[in-house]
Design a protein around this motif. Structure first.
Motif, short mmCIF file in Angstrom:
data_model
loop_
_atom_site.label_atom_id
_atom_site.label_comp_id
_atom_site.label_asym_id
_atom_site.label_seq_id
_atom_site.Cartn_x
_atom_site.Cartn_y
_atom_site.Cartn_z
N THR A 140 -2.68 3.73 -4.76
CA THR A 140 -3.08 3.54 -6.15
C THR A 140 -4.56 3.26 -6.28
O THR A 140 -5.05 2.94 -7.34
N THR A 141 -5.29 3.37 -5.18
CA THR A 141 -6.72 3.08 -5.18
C THR A 141 -7.46 4.10 -6.04
O THR A 141 -7.10 5.28 -6.08
N ASN A 142 -8.49 3.64 -6.73
CA ASN A 142 -9.33 4.54 -7.53
C ASN A 142 -9.89 5.63 -6.63
O ASN A 142 -10.44 5.37 -5.57
N LYS A 143 -9.76 6.90 -7.09
CA LYS A 143 -10.18 8.03 -6.27
C LYS A 143 -11.68 8.07 -6.02
O LYS A 143 -12.13 8.76 -5.12
N ASN A 144 -12.43 7.36 -6.83
CA ASN A 144 -13.89 7.33 -6.63
C ASN A 144 -14.34 6.17 -5.75
O ASN A 144 -15.53 6.05 -5.47
N SER A 145 -13.41 5.34 -5.34
CA SER A 145 -13.77 4.18 -4.54
C SER A 145 -14.05 4.58 -3.10
O SER A 145 -13.59 5.63 -2.61
N PHE A 146 -14.80 3.75 -2.40
CA PHE A 146 -15.14 4.02 -1.01
C PHE A 146 -13.89 4.02 -0.14
O PHE A 146 -13.73 4.86 0.75
N ALA A 147 -12.97 3.07 -0.40
CA ALA A 147 -11.74 2.97 0.39
C ALA A 147 -10.92 4.24 0.29
O ALA A 147 -10.38 4.73 1.29
N TYR A 148 -10.83 4.80 -0.92
CA TYR A 148 -10.05 6.02 -1.08
C TYR A 148 -10.70 7.19 -0.35
O TYR A 148 -10.01 8.02 0.27
N PHE A 150 -10.55 10.98 3.97
CA PHE A 150 -11.22 11.60 5.12
C PHE A 150 -10.28 11.62 6.33
O PHE A 150 -10.15 12.64 7.01
N PHE A 151 -9.60 10.51 6.59
CA PHE A 151 -8.71 10.45 7.75
C PHE A 151 -7.39 11.19 7.53
O PHE A 151 -6.67 11.45 8.49
N LEU A 189 -6.98 17.65 6.81
CA LEU A 189 -6.60 18.66 7.79
C LEU A 189 -7.85 19.20 8.51
O LEU A 189 -7.78 19.55 9.70
N LYS A 190 -8.97 19.24 7.80
CA LYS A 190 -10.21 19.69 8.44
C LYS A 190 -10.60 18.78 9.60
O LYS A 190 -11.08 19.26 10.63
N LEU A 191 -10.39 17.49 9.42
CA LEU A 191 -10.68 16.55 10.51
C LEU A 191 -9.77 16.83 11.71
O LEU A 191 -10.22 16.79 12.87
N SER A 192 -8.49 17.12 11.44
CA SER A 192 -7.55 17.43 12.54
C SER A 192 -8.03 18.64 13.33
O SER A 192 -8.06 18.62 14.57
N ASN A 204 -5.93 9.96 12.70
CA ASN A 204 -5.77 11.08 11.76
C ASN A 204 -4.29 11.46 11.62
O ASN A 204 -3.79 11.67 10.50
N LEU A 205 -3.58 11.54 12.73
CA LEU A 205 -2.15 11.88 12.69
C LEU A 205 -1.35 10.81 11.95
O LEU A 205 -0.44 11.13 11.17
N ILE A 206 -1.68 9.54 12.21
CA ILE A 206 -0.96 8.45 11.54
C ILE A 206 -1.19 8.51 10.03
O ILE A 206 -0.25 8.39 9.24
N CYS A 207 -2.44 8.70 9.63
CA CYS A 207 -2.76 8.74 8.19
C CYS A 207 -2.11 9.94 7.51
O CYS A 207 -1.57 9.81 6.40
N CYS A 208 -2.16 11.11 8.15
CA CYS A 208 -1.52 12.29 7.58
C CYS A 208 -0.01 12.07 7.42
O CYS A 208 0.58 12.45 6.39
N SER A 209 0.59 11.45 8.41
CA SER A 209 2.04 11.20 8.35
C SER A 209 2.38 10.21 7.24
O SER A 209 3.33 10.42 6.48
N ILE A 210 1.60 9.13 7.14
CA ILE A 210 1.86 8.13 6.10
C ILE A 210 1.70 8.74 4.72
O ILE A 210 2.48 8.45 3.80
N LYS A 211 0.74 9.62 4.54
CA LYS A 211 0.47 10.22 3.21
C LYS A 211 1.59 11.16 2.79
O LYS A 211 1.98 11.18 1.63
N ARG A 212 2.12 11.94 3.73
CA ARG A 212 3.08 12.99 3.37
C ARG A 212 4.53 12.61 3.62
O ARG A 212 5.43 13.24 3.07
N LEU A 213 4.78 11.59 4.44
CA LEU A 213 6.14 11.26 4.81
C LEU A 213 7.02 10.80 3.64
O LEU A 213 8.19 11.20 3.58
N PRO A 214 6.55 9.97 2.72
CA PRO A 214 7.45 9.47 1.66
C PRO A 214 8.14 10.59 0.87
O PRO A 214 9.34 10.51 0.59
N ARG A 215 7.39 11.64 0.54
CA ARG A 215 7.99 12.74 -0.24
C ARG A 215 9.05 13.47 0.59
O ARG A 215 10.13 13.79 0.10
#
Length: 450
Positions: free
Chosen positions: A2-10, A15-16, A19-22, A83-94
Motif C-alpha cells: 500500500t506504499t505510495n508509488k512515488n515513495s523511495f521505498a516503493y 526495483f527488486f 524482471l529486468k533485474l533477474s 530478487n527471487l524472494i521479492c518477485c515471489s512475494i509480489k505475485r504469490l498472493p494472486r
C-alpha cells in the motif's frame, strides 16, 4: 503493498521485483562463470608460470583465481536471491488465491471472462441434471464441488491445481542451491597437495593458507601418465591408499584415481588435478665421450650436482624430462637442460638429448659429446582436496528444481464449471497452459455429454 508509488521505498521494492533485474543478474552470473571456467581456480605454479606478471596482478585484484568465493560473485548471488524472494512475494498472493480459493459459482459476470463456454439443452429437472453432471465430471474429468445458489446448481472440478506453484518451487529450489553453495563456502574448504610416489600426507593447506588436519593419511602408491603421439598428456592416474593410525583402511587400498573419478573418504574428496616430476630421489644417466673417439664414460648425477668431466670440465643438470615431445616438437626421448663449464671457461647452458640425436648433441660440449641416456624419476601427483558439507543441500535444491520445472512446463491447471438449471446446462472451462489443446479436450467432453 500500500506504499505510495512515488515513495523511495516503493521504488526500491519495484526495483527488486523487476524482471529486468533477474535477466541482468542471470547474464552476469553466466558471464562470470565463463571466466571461472577459462581461468584456473586456485592455480598451480605451472599455470601461473604461463601468465605475465601484469595478468597475475589483475586477476588477483579481481579475484579471478578464486572467483566463486569473491565478494562480487557472492553479491550477485545475494541479489538474485533477494530478487527471487521479492518477485515471489509480489505475485504469490494472486496465484495462491486461484489455487486454494477457487471460484465455485459460474455466474453471468464470471462466464463472460471465460473464452470456452458451451450451452446445452438437456431434458430433465435440476436435481436430475445435477446428479448426472456430477457423475459425468467425476468419471471424465475430476470429482466436482457442488454449490447451490439462486435456485441453480453450480459444479466445479479441477486438475493439477498445484502446477501453478511450479515457478515458485523453481524459485525456492534456486535459493536452496545458493544456500547449499554458501554452506560449502563458509564451512567447507578446498586445497591442493602434491604427494610424491611412495609419500603420504595428513594435512592440507587451504586457499586461505589455513592448515587442516585430515584425521587420517593418504599415500600415493604409484603414479602413471600416458601421452598422445603429439606429446600431450592422455591420461594421468594415481593409485591411492587411505591410512588410519598408519594402517590401510579396508576398501580404500590401491584405489585408482583419475580425472572425473575422485576418491572420497569421510566427506573429503580427492580429485586428480595435476602432476609433475618429483625432485626426490631422481637419478640422471648421461654418457660422455671424446670427439676423437673412444669408449663413452657412463655417469650418474642428481639435480644440481656438479660433475667433473674428462679434461677438467664440469657439468650440472638443471632439469630433465623422460620425453621432450611436449617441449621440442620434432624430437622425442629423454632430454636435459644442462650447464657445461669448460676448463678455465665460462658456464654454457644448453640442451642434451638421447644418442639418436648425435648431430644435435655435437653442437655443444667443446671436445666432448654429451648425451642423455635416461633418468630414474619419481612423479608427484597433484590433488585437489575438497570438503563441501553443503553438497547434499545443493542436490536437494536440484531435485526441487526438476520437480518445479515439471510442474511449471509439463503440467496445466485445468478447470471446468457447470451451471445446471431446468432443462439446460452451461459448461465452461479454462487452462493455465496450452489453451488450444484444452479446447479440443473440452469439445470432446461436450460431445460425450450430448
Amino acid at each position: 503493498m500500500t506504499t505510495n508509488k512515488n515513495s523511495f521505498a516503493y521504488k526500491v521494492w519495484d526495483f527488486f521485483c523487476s524482471l529486468k533485474l533477474s535477466i541482468f543478474l542471470l547474464i552476469g552470473l553466466a558471464l562470470t562463470s565463463i571466466i571461472g571456467t577459462v581461468v584456473m581456480q586456485g592455480p598451480s605454479r605451472e599455470y601461473l608460470a604461463t601468465l605475465s606478471e601484469t595478468k597475475i596482478r589483475i586477476y588477483s585484484a579481481l579475484g579471478f583465481f578464486d572467483m566463486y568465493h569473491s565478494w562480487w560473485f557472492i553479491l550477485l548471488l545475494y541479489l538474485l536471491t533477494l530478487n527471487l524472494i521479492c518477485c515471489s512475494i509480489k505475485r504469490l498472493p494472486r496465484v495462491w488465491k486461484t489455487v486454494f480459493e477457487p471460484v465455485l459459482v459460474l455466474d453471468e459476470r464470471f462466464e463472460k471472462s471465460l473464452s470456452t463456454v458451451k450451452e446445452l439443452k438437456i431434458s430433465g429437472s435440476k436435481a436430475q441434471l445435477k446428479d448426472k453432471m456430477a457423475e459425468f465430471l467425476k468419471s471424465e474429468f475430476a470429482n466436482p464441488v457442488i454449490t447451490e445458489k439462486d435456485g441453480e446448481y453450480h459444479l466445479f472440478a479441477e486438475k493439477a491445481r498445484l502446477s501453478r506453484l511450479g515457478v515458485y518451487v523453481v524459485h525456492f529450489s534456486i535459493i536452496i542451491v545458493f544456500i547449499g553453495a554458501l554452506v560449502g563456502s563458509f564451512f567447507g574448504y578446498k586445497g591442493y597437495v602434491n604427494i610424491p610416489e611412495g609419500g603420504s600426507i595428513g594435512e592440507v593447506q587451504t586457499r586461505s593458507g589455513k592448515i587442516v588436519n585430515l584425521g587420517y593419511s593418504v599415500r600415493c602408491e604409484k603414479f602413471s601418465v600416458s601421452f598422445y603421439d603429439t606429446g600431450a598428456p592422455k591420461e594421468f592416474k594415481s593409485i591411492l591408499t587411505v591410512l588410519e593410525n598408519g594402517k590401510p583402511v579396508p576398501g580404500y587400498v590401491n584405489v585408482p584415481t583419475i580425472v572425473n573419478e575422485p576418491l572420497t573418504y569421510k566427506g573429503i574428496t580427492f580429485y586428480q588435478s595435476s602432476y609433475g616430476q618429483s625432485d626426490e630421489g631422481v637419478v640422471y644417466h648421461i654418457s660422455v665421450r671424446d670427439r676423437k673417439g673412444g669408449a663413452p664414460l657412463k655417469l650418474t648425477a642428481r639435480q644440481g650436482e656438479r660433475l667433473t668431466l674428462p679434461g677438467g670440465a664440469f657439468l650440472s643438470i638443471m632439469e630433465a624430462t623422460a620425453d621432450v615431445r611436449p617441449f621440442m616438437k620434432d624430437f622425442d626421448g629423454p632430454g636435459a637442460q644442462v650447464e657445461f663449464t669448460p676448463a678455465g671457461g665460462k658456464p654454457q647452458p644448453f640442451v642434451i638429448l638421447s644418442e639418436k640425436y648425435e648431430a644435435f648433441n655435437a653442437q655443444h660440449g667443446g671436445d666432448l659429446i654429451i648425451t642423455m641416456d635416461g633418468l630414474d624419476q619419481k612423479f608427484y601427483t597433484g590433488l585437489q582436496v575438497a570438503k563441501d558439507p553443503g553438497v547434499w543441500v545443493v542436490w536437494f535444491g536440484c531435485f526441487l528444481m526438476v520437480v518445479g520445472i515439471i510442474m511449471a512446463f509439463f503440467m496445466s491447471h485445468k478447470r471446468i464449471w457447470a451451471r445446471v438449471s431446468d432443462g439446460a446446462v452451461t459448461l465452461a472451462g479454462s487452462a493455465s497452459k496450452n489453451p488450444t489443446g484444452f479446447e479440443l479436450a473440452f469439445d470432446e467432453l461436450v460431445q460425450k455429454l450430448k
